[in-house]
Write a protein that holds these residues in place. Structure first.
Motif, PDB file in Angstrom:
ATOM      1  N   LEU A 154       4.538   1.499   1.735  1.00 41.91           N
ATOM      2  CA  LEU A 154       5.637   1.616   0.776  1.00 41.91           C
ATOM      3  C   LEU A 154       6.546   2.792   1.129  1.00 41.91           C
ATOM      4  O   LEU A 154       7.769   2.671   1.144  1.00 41.91           O
ATOM      5  N   GLY A 182       7.319  13.800  -0.311  1.00 42.55           N
ATOM      6  CA  GLY A 182       7.178  13.214  -1.637  1.00 42.55           C
ATOM      7  C   GLY A 182       5.820  12.580  -1.796  1.00 42.55           C
ATOM      8  O   GLY A 182       4.923  12.756  -0.964  1.00 42.55           O
ATOM      9  N   ASP A 183       5.672  11.859  -2.874  1.00 41.28           N
ATOM     10  CA  ASP A 183       4.407  11.234  -3.200  1.00 41.28           C
ATOM     11  C   ASP A 183       4.764   9.934  -3.910  1.00 41.28           C
ATOM     12  O   ASP A 183       5.778   9.859  -4.596  1.00 41.28           O
ATOM     13  N   THR A 184       3.964   8.904  -3.709  1.00 46.37           N
ATOM     14  CA  THR A 184       4.238   7.617  -4.331  1.00 46.37           C
ATOM     15  C   THR A 184       2.949   7.108  -4.923  1.00 46.37           C
ATOM     16  O   THR A 184       1.938   7.018  -4.224  1.00 46.37           O
ATOM     17  N   THR A 185       2.947   6.801  -6.211  1.00 45.66           N
ATOM     18  CA  THR A 185       1.705   6.422  -6.859  1.00 45.66           C
ATOM     19  C   THR A 185       1.970   5.456  -8.007  1.00 45.66           C
ATOM     20  O   THR A 185       3.116   5.101  -8.272  1.00 45.66           O
ATOM     21  N   SER A 186       0.911   5.013  -8.662  1.00 47.56           N
ATOM     22  CA  SER A 186       1.046   4.134  -9.815  1.00 47.56           C
ATOM     23  C   SER A 186       1.202   4.959 -11.081  1.00 47.56           C
ATOM     24  O   SER A 186       0.755   6.096 -11.152  1.00 47.56           O
ATOM     25  N   SER A 187       1.804   4.360 -12.088  1.00 49.84           N
ATOM     26  CA  SER A 187       1.764   4.953 -13.424  1.00 49.84           C
ATOM     27  C   SER A 187       1.162   3.914 -14.360  1.00 49.84           C
ATOM     28  O   SER A 187       1.125   2.731 -14.037  1.00 49.84           O
ATOM     29  N   THR A 188       0.678   4.362 -15.499  1.00 51.87           N
ATOM     30  CA  THR A 188       0.155   3.406 -16.473  1.00 51.87           C
ATOM     31  C   THR A 188       1.294   2.745 -17.232  1.00 51.87           C
ATOM     32  O   THR A 188       1.183   1.608 -17.657  1.00 51.87           O
ATOM     33  N   SER A 207       9.064  12.388  -5.493  1.00 51.79           N
ATOM     34  CA  SER A 207       7.817  11.726  -5.873  1.00 51.79           C
ATOM     35  C   SER A 207       8.115  10.725  -6.972  1.00 51.79           C
ATOM     36  O   SER A 207       8.867  11.026  -7.899  1.00 51.79           O
ATOM     37  N   ILE A 208       7.513   9.540  -6.862  1.00 51.76           N
ATOM     38  CA  ILE A 208       7.694   8.554  -7.924  1.00 51.76           C
ATOM     39  C   ILE A 208       6.357   7.956  -8.322  1.00 51.76           C
ATOM     40  O   ILE A 208       5.443   7.821  -7.507  1.00 51.76           O
ATOM     41  N   ALA A 209       6.248   7.628  -9.600  1.00 53.66           N
ATOM     42  CA  ALA A 209       5.117   6.846 -10.090  1.00 53.66           C
ATOM     43  C   ALA A 209       5.704   5.638 -10.804  1.00 53.66           C
ATOM     44  O   ALA A 209       6.655   5.778 -11.578  1.00 53.66           O
ATOM     45  N   ILE A 266      -4.581   7.426 -13.932  1.00 56.73           N
ATOM     46  CA  ILE A 266      -4.571   6.989 -12.524  1.00 56.73           C
ATOM     47  C   ILE A 266      -5.382   7.985 -11.692  1.00 56.73           C
ATOM     48  O   ILE A 266      -6.303   7.603 -10.980  1.00 56.73           O
ATOM     49  N   ASN A 301      -6.512   3.726  -2.784  1.00 57.24           N
ATOM     50  CA  ASN A 301      -5.100   3.373  -2.682  1.00 57.24           C
ATOM     51  C   ASN A 301      -4.447   3.506  -4.057  1.00 57.24           C
ATOM     52  O   ASN A 301      -4.767   2.744  -4.964  1.00 57.24           O
ATOM     53  N   PRO A 302      -3.549   4.457  -4.200  1.00 54.43           N
ATOM     54  CA  PRO A 302      -2.948   4.656  -5.533  1.00 54.43           C
ATOM     55  C   PRO A 302      -1.955   3.558  -5.910  1.00 54.43           C
ATOM     56  O   PRO A 302      -1.528   3.477  -7.052  1.00 54.43           O
ATOM     57  N   ILE A 303      -1.551   2.727  -4.941  1.00 53.82           N
ATOM     58  CA  ILE A 303      -0.625   1.631  -5.241  1.00 53.82           C
ATOM     59  C   ILE A 303      -1.437   0.344  -5.251  1.00 53.82           C
ATOM     60  O   ILE A 303      -1.699  -0.256  -4.221  1.00 53.82           O
ATOM     61  N   THR A 337       4.213  18.195  -1.793  1.00 55.72           N
ATOM     62  CA  THR A 337       4.258  17.906  -3.222  1.00 55.72           C
ATOM     63  C   THR A 337       3.327  16.756  -3.589  1.00 55.72           C
ATOM     64  O   THR A 337       3.071  15.880  -2.773  1.00 55.72           O
ATOM     65  N   ILE A 397      -1.150  11.588 -12.379  1.00 52.73           N
ATOM     66  CA  ILE A 397      -0.868  10.835 -13.605  1.00 52.73           C
ATOM     67  C   ILE A 397      -2.176  10.576 -14.350  1.00 52.73           C
ATOM     68  O   ILE A 397      -3.143  10.083 -13.750  1.00 52.73           O
ATOM     69  N   GLY A 408       0.842  -1.197   0.000  1.00 57.14           N
ATOM     70  CA  GLY A 408       0.000   0.000   0.000  1.00 57.14           C
ATOM     71  C   GLY A 408       0.872   1.241   0.000  1.00 57.14           C
ATOM     72  O   GLY A 408       2.080   1.168   0.223  1.00 57.14           O
ATOM     73  N   GLU A 409       0.256   2.406  -0.233  1.00 55.21           N
ATOM     74  CA  GLU A 409       1.037   3.627  -0.395  1.00 55.21           C
ATOM     75  C   GLU A 409       1.840   3.973   0.861  1.00 55.21           C
ATOM     76  O   GLU A 409       3.026   4.255   0.790  1.00 55.21           O
ATOM     77  N   PHE A 410       1.181   3.958   2.018  1.00 58.99           N
ATOM     78  CA  PHE A 410       1.866   4.454   3.212  1.00 58.99           C
ATOM     79  C   PHE A 410       2.912   3.455   3.694  1.00 58.99           C
ATOM     80  O   PHE A 410       4.003   3.824   4.115  1.00 58.99           O
ATOM     81  N   ILE A 431       8.399   7.325 -13.357  1.00 57.41           N
ATOM     82  CA  ILE A 431       8.422   8.791 -13.377  1.00 57.41           C
ATOM     83  C   ILE A 431       8.994   9.251 -12.043  1.00 57.41           C
ATOM     84  O   ILE A 431       8.575   8.756 -10.994  1.00 57.41           O
ATOM     85  N   LEU A 491       1.961  14.232  -7.143  1.00 55.85           N
ATOM     86  CA  LEU A 491       2.204  13.786  -8.510  1.00 55.85           C
ATOM     87  C   LEU A 491       0.889  13.242  -9.058  1.00 55.85           C
ATOM     88  O   LEU A 491       0.283  12.357  -8.448  1.00 55.85           O
TER      89      LEU A 491
END
Lengths: 348, 348
Positions: free
Chosen positions: A20, A134-140, A101-103, B64, B344-346, B57, B61, A16-18, A144, B59
C-alpha cells in the motif's frame, strides 16, 4: 459518499501495508537537496548543514476536523499538508519535508486513498516539499491523518512568537473569516441535502469562501517577500484558531499588550455579503473564524515604509505595554477586551 | 477499566487544548543541547550543526495496536515512545527529540492522560530525549497516539538497510519471540476474566514475556556498544514485525540473499516453556512473533572476533548472493524459503 459499495473496487487488504505504501507513494519525487533519504528505511535522513531545523505536527480526525460528506478526499489531502506547512512558514522558515501517517477503516477502498494521496502529492509539488516517511495502518472507525512537517532556516532568520516589542506594528496577511463562512455554507447545503437529496445548489457566489475552507493555501510567499523587502518580523504566528486567539498567544508569549482596530480588519467582499446573509457580525467572524492560515506578525515602526504599499499586508494595530491589555478598538472608538473564542478541539 | 464513571474526575473540557498541553507537559525537562526550542511556538527548533538528522513516525490506534483492558496507560505511553526510538537506533543514530500527538474521546478523564504522559515522561528521562511538540485533540472513539522521533549522527556513522554484502554475518541482539508470547498470555487471561471476573491469575512465571510485551526497551545501548567495539554494521533494521519480515526487508533492499540457522535463534527459557504450554513451535514464534524491538544487522566477517564474546549479540546466519534466496536452514539441515508472516496492520 465513499462507502465501499462497489465491489469492483480494490480492498486495502489485497495490498498489505508495504504494498500500500509503495503504491500510494510511487509518484512522489524527491525535490529538496536536504533530503538524503526518503521513504524505505527505519527513518528518513535529512541534512540541514549549518541551518536550524524546525519541526511541527498535526493530527486530523474524521468527525472532529473534517466531514467527508462534503470534503473531497483530494482536497483533504491537500489541506492536511498545507495546514502543517503554515506552521513552518510562521517560523519564517523554508518548508522542505513531511511525513504522512494514515489510519483507515475497511470502508475505504484503495481508490479513496489514491484520491487522498493525489491531494498530498499536489501540495508536495506546489510547495516543493518531499514526502520522506509515515505509517499506514487500520482504524476501527473513520480516517485519521497525522502529518509532521520539517523545514529549515539560518538561525538569525527564525522568527518566534515571543519577540514582539511595545510600539511594533501588528500586521496580517491576506484577509480574514472566509474559511469559517465557507464552512457555514457547506454545513447549510448538507442540511438541505438531507431534506431534499435532489436539490442542485448554486454555490457560484460562494466560490472564494468555499475554496478558502476546502483548499486553503499556506503563505509560502511571505517569508520570501519579507526577505525581499528586507523586513525581519519581531514575532510571527499563523492564524489557525482565529485572529483573537493568535493575537493573545503572541502577546502572552511576548509579555506585551496590543490594540487591534476593527476598521482595519481585512475582509473580502464575499465575507461581508455572506455575513449579511447569515446574519453574522463580520468582525466576530474575522476575529474568531479560524482556519484562515494567514500569518500574523509584528514589525518595527521604522520598517513600515517597506511594507505599506503591499496589497498582501495589512497593518491592523500595534503593540502596547503588557498592563494595557489586549483590546479591540471598535469603529465607535471603544476599546473592548479581546477574548479567544476560537475553535476548541477539546470539548464535550 | 478506564471508563469515566467516577464523576469526581477531571473532564478534559475543563482545561481546553492549551491548558491540557501545559498541564500534561509541565514536568518535562529539556535535556538535549540540540533542542533550541521545545513546545510553545508554531514549531520546535532543533540544531544538529554538521550532523545529519533522522526522522521516523508511528501511529498507534486503540483496538488495533493496543487493548486498554490489559495495557496500563503508563506502560502504553512508555512503549509508544520506545517503539519510535527503536527506529532511530536502527539507523545507528542517537535519539534526541520526540513529538507526541494524541486524540482522545470523552470517556478519558484527565487522570487517564496523566498516566499516559507519566509513561512518556519516564521513557523521555530514561532515554534522554526531549518532548518538543505535538497536538492534542478529541476523537470520536478511543485513543490515538502519533509519535515522531528525531535523532542525529555523523554522516559516516549512519547505517542503512541497503548495505549488506555477500558473506557478511547476520547478527541479532537480545532474544526473539517473547513479546508475542506475552501477548498470548495476556489475551488468555482476558478470556478467563470474561468467564470469571473473580479469578486471580498467577502470572509470575510469565514475568519476562509479559514485560517484553507491555514494557519493551529499545536498544539505545547497541549503537554505543558497536562504536566501542569499533564495528560499523554494513546494514541494520529494527525487529518490529518479526525476524522473517525484517530479514526479507534487509535482503531485498541490499539485493542479497541470506541463510538463517534455526539452531542459532536466541530464545529465552521462558519462551521455550511457554511455547510448549501453548503448543506453539518456538521457531515459528521467533521468526514471526513481532514487537521484539531488537536490532538485526550485518557485519563483515573480519569483525566477527570483535563481537563474538558479547552476550547481547548472536550470529544467526550469513548473507548470500541474491539468487540463492532467503532461507531458513532447519535443525535437520534442510533449507526452506523464508516468508514474512508477521503482523499486518492492513487487514480485514
Amino acid at each position: 459518499m465513499i462507502e465501499d459499495k462497489n465491489t469492483s473496487k480494490t480492498q486495502l487488504s489485497d495490498l498489505g501495508e508495504f504494498g500500500l505504501i509503495d503504491h500510494l507513494t510511487k509518484n512522489f519525487k524527491i525535490q529538496q537537496e536536504t533530503t538524503v533519504l526518503g521513504i524505505g528505511d527505519d527513518a528518513a535522513v535529512l541534512d540541514f548543514k549549518q541551518k536550524q531545523c524546525v519541526l511541527t505536527t498535526d493530527l486530523l480526525i474524521e468527525g472532529i476536523h473534517f466531514d467527508l460528506s462534503y470534503v473531497p478526499l483530494k482536497h483533504l489531502g491537500y489541506k492536511a499538508v498545507v495546514v502543517n506547512l503554515s506552521d513552518v512558514y510562521a517560523m519564517n522558515a523554508k518548508a522542505t519535508q513531511i511525513t504522512v501517517s494514515i489510519a483507515v477503516s475497511n470502508r475505504f477502498p484503495l481508490e479513496a486513498l489514491e484520491a487522498l494521496y493525489s491531494g498530498i502529492e499536489t501540495a508536495a509539488k506546489i510547495y516543493g516539499i518531499d514526502l520522506v516517511g509515515g505509517d499506514t495502518t487500520s482504524s476501527t472507525t473513520g480516517l485519521i491523518i497525522s502529518i509532521t512537517a520539517v523545514g529549515h532556516a539560518n538561525q538569525e532568520e527564525l522568527v518566534y512568537r515571543s519577540g514582539a516589542k511595545e510600539n511594533d506594528l501588528l500586521v496580517v496577511t491576506g484577509d480574514l473569516g472566509a474559511a469559517y463562512l465557507g464552512l457555514q455554507v457547506l454545513e447549510r447545503e448538507k442540511e438541505v441535502f438531507k431534506v431534499n437529496p435532489n436539490s442542485q445548489p448554486d454555490l457560484d457566489q460562494y466560490t472564494y469562501i468555499i475554496e478558502r475552507q476546502l483548499k486553503p493555501e499556506a503563505r509560502k510567499d511571505i517569508p520570501q517577500l519579507l526577505k525581499a523587502l528586507e523586513v525581519k518580523p519581531t514575532s510571527m504566528i499563523d492564524i489557525s484558531d482565529g485572529l483573537s486567539s493568535e493575537v493573545i498567544h503572541l502577546c502572552t508569549q511576548s509579555n506585551v499588550g496590543a490594540n487591534v482596530y476593527e476598521e482595519k480588519l481585512p475582509l473580502d467582499p464575499t465575507v461581508i455579503s455572506t455575513c449579511e446573509e447569515f446574519k453574522l457580525n463580520s468582525t466576530t467572524v474575522a476575529l474568531n473564524g479560524g482556519e484562515d492560515y494567514e500569518l500574523l506578525f509584528t514589525i518595527r515602526q521604522e520598517d513600515f515604509p517597506k511594507i505599506k504599499a503591499n496589497p498582501n499586508l495589512t497593518v491592523i494595530g500595534h503593540i502596547t505595554d503588557q498592563d494595557s491589555g489586549i483590546g479591540l478598538v471598535t469603529r465607535a472608538n471603544e476599546k473592548i477586551r479581546m477574548t479567544a473564542q476560537g475553535w476548541n478541539p477539546i470539548k464535550e
